[in-house]
Design an enzyme around this catalytic site. Sequence first.
Site, PDB file in Angstrom:
ATOM      1  N   GLU A 177      45.549  39.625  -6.391  1.00 25.96           N
ATOM      2  CA  GLU A 177      46.211  38.790  -5.375  1.00 25.96           C
ATOM      3  C   GLU A 177      47.692  39.160  -5.231  1.00 25.96           C
ATOM      4  OE1 GLU A 177      46.925  34.116  -4.070  1.00 25.96           O
ATOM      5  OE2 GLU A 177      46.280  34.562  -6.118  1.00 25.96           O
ATOM      6  N   LYS A 214      42.661  39.231  -2.737  1.00 21.27           N
ATOM      7  CA  LYS A 214      43.062  37.950  -2.134  1.00 21.27           C
ATOM      8  C   LYS A 214      44.409  38.183  -1.465  1.00 21.27           C
ATOM      9  CE  LYS A 214      43.680  33.007  -2.930  1.00 21.27           C
ATOM     10  NZ  LYS A 214      43.308  31.839  -3.721  1.00 21.27           N
TER      11      LYS A 214
END
Length: 296
Positions: A177, A214
């Site tokens: 992420e 992400k």
Amino acid sequence: MEYEKQLQRIKNGSGFIAALDQSGGSTPKALENYGVTGDEYDNDEAMFDLVHEMRARIMTCSAFDDERVLGAILFEDTMDREVKGKPTANYLWEDKHIVPFLKVDKGLAEQMSGVQVMRPIPDLDTLLDKAKKYPIFGTKMRSVIYEPSAEGIEKLLQQQFDVAKQILSKGFMPIVEPEVNIDSAEKYECEVLLKAEILHNLQFLDDDHQVMLKLTLPEEGGFYQELIDHPKVLKVVALSGGYSRQQACDKLEENPGMIASFSRAFTEGLSKQQSDKEFADTIDASIDKIYKASQV
């Protein structure tokens, strides 16, 4: 065996991933949004008791179902606790058929070179060994990009992929992420550098390894299609990053193939003061909206 079932569920199932992993410094804000003020608890233990009550209320709600929710990201404290007499991850997977992930980062270092990398995670192997006791499928770790600094973004992605390889070696699916701050004055320029650096790092994964990504919803619709189609990427999920639910869903619809992994936008409108019916109706509407935006 369970891992393979979970892999197929994430790969082929429809729905989105609920991010229920606020921890440490982000927990008071999550509780405040839920209608619990700071004077209702006087230490971390009481604070985490209250946030677990909130999460358990979400997870046990009938609207939180496997037809629309594919997975849920948990904080370590939540993994260590129980829902309806079972460890949280077991409850999610065995009772709900929702795939559990574990947040493993220890927060962010100070900003340097236009980015915040992760703080070191010295006990990661120990945490992953503990996670093996539960049906945890994967992990999540977050860092943040503020400026289009080639040096900063290269360093940030190198750290993310180094940790991802450690996680893969333990038999878990890592969610990488690298969040781009939505208030960055040069958000698009950050995204251009980020995509190139992710593609560069994917080359160095073993042939039989994949990661999940992400990412902040991009300025340009469809911008991450090359990553969505990449054989080393299992799934690309979108963070809400401070956008409202409406804004996040509108942007998600411009990005076919990305699915939501919202936190604040997912729990927006939920309150401790709501009756069970009001709570269920609110979460059902949220899940429905995010699910539909994830189907585009």
